[in-house]
Design a protein around this motif. Structure first.
Motif, PDB file in Angstrom:
ATOM      1  N   SER A  53     -39.751  32.157 -12.480  1.00 13.83           N
ATOM      2  CA  SER A  53     -39.093  30.868 -12.443  1.00 13.83           C
ATOM      3  C   SER A  53     -37.759  30.586 -12.706  1.00 13.83           C
ATOM      4  CB  SER A  53     -40.063  30.002 -13.548  1.00 13.83           C
ATOM      5  OG  SER A  53     -41.500  29.949 -13.046  1.00 13.83           O
ATOM      6  N   PRO A  54     -37.014  29.449 -12.240  1.00 11.16           N
ATOM      7  CA  PRO A  54     -35.684  29.299 -12.291  1.00 11.16           C
ATOM      8  C   PRO A  54     -35.304  29.089 -13.620  1.00 11.16           C
ATOM      9  CG  PRO A  54     -36.372  27.982 -10.230  1.00 11.16           C
ATOM     10  CD  PRO A  54     -37.683  28.494 -11.251  1.00 11.16           C
ATOM     11  N   PHE A  55     -36.345  28.604 -14.505  1.00 15.06           N
ATOM     12  CA  PHE A  55     -35.848  28.391 -16.029  1.00 15.06           C
ATOM     13  C   PHE A  55     -36.565  29.339 -16.994  1.00 15.06           C
ATOM     14  CE2 PHE A  55     -39.796  26.083 -14.149  1.00 15.06           C
ATOM     15  CZ  PHE A  55     -40.722  26.660 -14.960  1.00 15.06           C
ATOM     16  N   SER A  56     -37.038  30.306 -16.639  1.00 19.00           N
ATOM     17  CA  SER A  56     -37.719  31.080 -17.365  1.00 19.00           C
ATOM     18  C   SER A  56     -36.578  32.264 -18.161  1.00 19.00           C
ATOM     19  CB  SER A  56     -38.526  32.163 -16.750  1.00 19.00           C
ATOM     20  OG  SER A  56     -39.352  33.037 -17.727  1.00 19.00           O
ATOM     21  N   ARG A  57     -36.876  32.242 -19.439  1.00 19.41           N
ATOM     22  CA  ARG A  57     -35.611  32.976 -20.135  1.00 19.41           C
ATOM     23  C   ARG A  57     -36.304  34.690 -19.941  1.00 19.41           C
ATOM     24  NH1 ARG A  57     -31.988  31.004 -23.504  1.00 19.41           N
ATOM     25  NH2 ARG A  57     -31.804  28.748 -23.260  1.00 19.41           N
ATOM     26  N   GLY A  59     -44.164  27.021 -13.234  1.00 20.23           N
ATOM     27  CA  GLY A  59     -43.627  26.038 -12.183  1.00 20.23           C
ATOM     28  C   GLY A  59     -42.420  26.571 -11.416  1.00 20.23           C
ATOM     29  N   ASN A  60     -41.647  25.670 -10.849  1.00 16.21           N
ATOM     30  CA  ASN A  60     -40.566  26.070 -10.052  1.00 16.21           C
ATOM     31  C   ASN A  60     -39.614  24.632  -9.988  1.00 16.21           C
ATOM     32  OD1 ASN A  60     -38.827  27.332  -8.144  1.00 16.21           O
ATOM     33  ND2 ASN A  60     -40.262  27.474  -6.524  1.00 16.21           N
ATOM     34  N   LEU A  61     -38.632  24.945  -9.476  1.00 20.47           N
ATOM     35  CA  LEU A  61     -37.350  23.828  -9.219  1.00 20.47           C
ATOM     36  C   LEU A  61     -36.856  23.924  -7.874  1.00 20.47           C
ATOM     37  CD1 LEU A  61     -35.544  24.263 -12.456  1.00 20.47           C
ATOM     38  CD2 LEU A  61     -37.148  22.225 -11.973  1.00 20.47           C
ATOM     39  N   SER A  62     -36.768  22.598  -7.355  1.00 15.85           N
ATOM     40  CA  SER A  62     -36.296  22.352  -6.043  1.00 15.85           C
ATOM     41  C   SER A  62     -34.869  21.936  -5.893  1.00 15.85           C
ATOM     42  CB  SER A  62     -37.052  21.723  -5.003  1.00 15.85           C
ATOM     43  OG  SER A  62     -36.490  21.600  -3.675  1.00 15.85           O
TER      44      SER A  62
END
Length: 773
Positions: free
Chosen positions: A465-469, A487-490
């Motif tokens: 995911s784009p926010f995962s650390r 989750g994901n981000l657009s």
């Protein structure tokens, strides 16, 4: 698949051998002995003078000295001088000692003799010492306080860590003296933690007097308190046709969610709630923010969208809720370590609860190496003491940070490798840390404007995911170990904004009385309970109550091949992003004929080797096809952040090939001449997905070997070794438990009957042949 079977329990060979050590001789001192002694003497005199004039005395009249020592030297050697006590080792070269005047006089005498003759009792102590100093104001400044600076308010809260003394009487005296001094200096103590690995006080102070803390002898570090923040989005879905879940069996396992509380009246939760408790003064167990209820929903049911499609909600275990976050999803003025420890001990004692979900992270403390904080150390020692499993979220990158990276033309996934390390307590070594992967790649906006190319997902399906650390963890261990859907981000290229609706995980809505039973949430907070769900189901299914077995089975069934990585990502970076990978659930709970899971539960003493021969039938060796062997070792170690080697006890395994058990034993036996077996290579290093060095840094270790043409004449062995650090011996048990799992896969030979043949081999094995004299 033909047949579904219980995993096979097997035992090690009866032979146990003492580990062969390879000690390194100390390097020869190359400096001028007289000059070295003179320099140390002058530094020692200066340190004593500064201690008398600049420092506020602690609970006794000893002097605290900071030593710069040669890397690799064992600090405990200094305790051979009466009156010297090791307090902490801050890094590979800095050691803190409490010293009496008598001990310092003795050391000065040795310095004088060494300087004149070059020879003195325990001269290696002098040669290993590079410099003397005091623990300074700069040393006491915490990383977050240094980075963030003081709060702007006239009064604020600080966390003041004192030296972690093991002796309870000394520790109580130190804390009592500090309380008295703090009161006299107009500090207000809000909470304390005091045990044999941590002594810390949270206090309220003013700008006019906070500097006094930096000169108090017994203060180790001063820092800002944690900031446990949670970022997520909500999208309610109104669904009314829901089947009523059944109540779990009375003897089903208990799984605890330590979070913002739980609204137990939710129709899909109420049948499975075992207990709710609040560990925040003045607040009840209800969930005001929705975070705890959403986490509990995924933990209880896993893939809620699939459950909705099947109209089947089956609780496999009971849910316990411990509220540790306030109405803003943040900490109170009390230590969260105290709240978590109280909840864990109570739920463990009252319900035999063994699994605890922690979907929280300290936004101020991304872990980028070095010392672990107090919270992960607390989790690690509770795991070792009680035999419980913590499942912790890796933490999220803020959307504002992602946008700033995109503005600077740093795209996904490149920005993940730039200051995006996991948040404490996700670096707890004994915990399972969970990162996030994307389940969907089309947001609600892009679905509405299907022909508009401006809306693009940042990550592809089954990508991180784009926010995962990212990891690594303490001592370079693999973190996060597992990834799950979160989750994901657009990205909207026109407005440079991010959208999340339609890209998160479906879960339960805490405001269910409005008629909306479900909500959508985004973040690693909601990846972690996916793993908690699998762990709870495993505990209910496998008939063994060791969480080390759960941990070993889960990691052993994780696969990076199930994920999508950009082509340019190297293998080492894949480990940082996703650890061992996503769980392949097909044979997690039961074996099949072509995929066989063996497990051993045993205990091992320090400096001993255990040996296992893998039972492989002759059919496993036939033909040129793809076969896999996955070996996973799981154990818990005691932890101290006052030592460079954070874990006090280590275990390792090595996969080797040999002709007989006797030969395998001889390779590792202490009695075998060293020149016969030096640096024993592991089998199949070119066909192994994770090397021994990478996996052995943690307390769960797994590698998979792909074998296309096995050697029919050889046997295959696993050697498990325990090796305690000298300081860790007093914190470890004489016999420490471990779990070894072996997963054998032979998918290309559909009629292999692998399970039946291995089960028969184990049944017929004559254990007497394993005894080596």
């Amino acid at each position: 698949m033909s047949g579904i079977y219980e995993h096979i329990h097997f035992k090690r060979e009866t032979v146990i051998r003492e580990r062969r050590r390879n000690p390194f001789p100390p390097p020869k001192f190359e400096g001028n002995k007289s000059e070295h002694a003179q320099t140390l003497t002058e530094q020692l005199h200066r340190a004593k003078q500064l201690a008398a004039t600049k420092e506020t005395p602690g609970y006794d009249n000893r002097i605290l000295l900071k030593l710069n020592i040669r890397e690799g030297f064992e600090p405990a050697s200094f305790e051979s001088i009466a009156g010297i006590q090791i307090v902490s080792q801050e890094n590979k070269e800095i050691v803190l000692l409490f010293t009496t005047e008598l001990a310092l006089t003795e050391f000065e005498k040795r310095l004088a003799t060494y300087g004149s003759t070059g020879d003195v009792t325990r001269k290696e102590l002098i040669e290993a010492t590079r410099a003397f100093d005091l623990w300074t104001e700069e040393d006491r400044l915490g990383k977050v306080l240094e980075r963030e600076g003081l709060p702007s308010a006239e009064t604020f809260i600080l966390d003041v860590e004192l030296w972690p003394l093991e002796n309870r009487q000394e520790r109580d005296s130190m804390l009592s003296a500090f309380r008295e001094w703090a009161t006299d200096t107009d500090f207000i103590i809000l909470d304390t933690i005091s045990n044999n690995y941590l002594t810390i006080a949270r206090l309220k102070c003013a700008k006019v007097n906070y500097k006094n803390l930096f000169h108090y002898r017994d203060v180790r570090t001063i820092d800002l308190p944690p900031r446990y923040t949670l970022e997520y989005s909500l999208l309610n879905t109104d669904i009314t046709d829901i089947p009523e879940p059944e109540t779990p069996p009375l003897d089903a396992p208990r799984v605890a969610i330590l979070d913002s509380g739980l609204n137990s009246g939710h129709p899909l939760v109420q049948a499975a709630v075992g207990d709710r408790r609040s560990y925040i003064n003045g607040l009840g167990p209800e969930d005001k923010t929705g975070h705890g209820t959403a986490v509990a929903g995924i933990a209880l049911y896993g893939d809620i969208q699939e459950a909705l499609a099947n109209k089947t909600f089956t609780p496999h275990f009971w849910i316990l809720s411990g509220r540790i976050l306030d109405d803003q999803n943040e900490y109170s003025e009390k230590f969260i370590e105290n709240q978590v420890e109280q909840a864990v001990r109570e739920f463990h004692s009252d319900y035999d609860c063994k699994i605890f979900n922690l979907s929280i992270g300290d936004a101020l403390r991304p872990y980028s190496g070095g010392k672990a904080g107090t919270f992960p150390m607390t989790l690690d020692n509770l795991s070792h003491e009680l035999g419980v499993l913590f499942i912790v979220s890796a933490g999220n990158i803020l959307k504002s940070e992602i946008i700033e990276n995109l503005k600077a033309n740093i795209d996904y996934p490149d920005y993940l490798f730039n200051n995006s390390s996991i948040l404490e307590p996700a670096n707890a070594m004994n915990a399972l840390t969970v990162g996030s992967i994307a389940r969907y790649d089309k947001s609600r906006t892009s679905a509405r404007y299907i022909n508009d190319p401006a809306y693009q997902p940042l990550a592809q399906i089954n990508s991180v995911s784009p926010f995962s650390r990212l990891g690594h963890g303490i001592s370079g261990c693999i973190k996060p170990e597992i990834v799950a859907y979160g989750g994901n981000l657009s990205h909207d290229a026109r407005t440079n904004s991010l959208s999340e609706h339609g890209l998160g995980e479906l879960t339960l809505n805490h405001s269910y009385t409005d008629g909306k039973l479900f909500s959508e949430k985004l973040g690693t907070s909601f990846s972690a309970p996916h793993l908690t769900h699998l762990a709870g189901r495993l505990l209910a299914n496998i008939g063994h109550d060791s969480v080390l077995l759960l941990r070993s089975l889960i990691v052993g069934h994780a696969k990076n091949e199930m994920l999508n990585f950009p082509k340019e990502i190297k293998d080492d970076d894949k480990l940082r992003m996703a650890g061992y990978g996503k769980i392949d659930e097909e044979h997690l709970y039961r074996s099949g004929e072509e995929v066989v899971v063996l497990y051993a539960v045993d205990k091992i003493e320090d400096d001993k080797n255990h040996f296992y021969e893998i039972p492989l039938p002759s059919e496993f060796f036939n033909g040129r096809r793809k076969r896999e062997v996955t070996i996973t070792l799981s154990y818990f170690a005691p932890a101290r952040n006052t030592r460079v080697n954070y874990r006090g006890m280590r275990m390792f395994y090595k996969f080797i090939k040999g002709t007989t058990l006797e030969q395998a034993v001889r390779m590792f036996d202490k009695e075998t001449p060293k020149d016969q077996y030096k640096n024993i290579p592991e089998f199949g290093t070119l066909n192994r997905n994770i090397n021994a060095e990478s996996r052995s840094n943690g307390t769960v270790q797994s590698s998979t070997w792909t074998i296309k043409q096995p050697d029919k004449k050889s046997k295959y062995f696993i050697v498990i070794t325990r090796n305690d650090h000298p300081w860790g011996k007093r914190f470890s048990r004489d016999k420490e438990e471990y779990v070894l799992t072996i997963i054998l896969r032979d998918r290309e030979q559909t009629e292999a009957n692998l399970y039946s043949k291995i089960a028969e081999m184990i049944k017929q094995r004559v254990r007497g042949r394993s005894t080596v004299k």
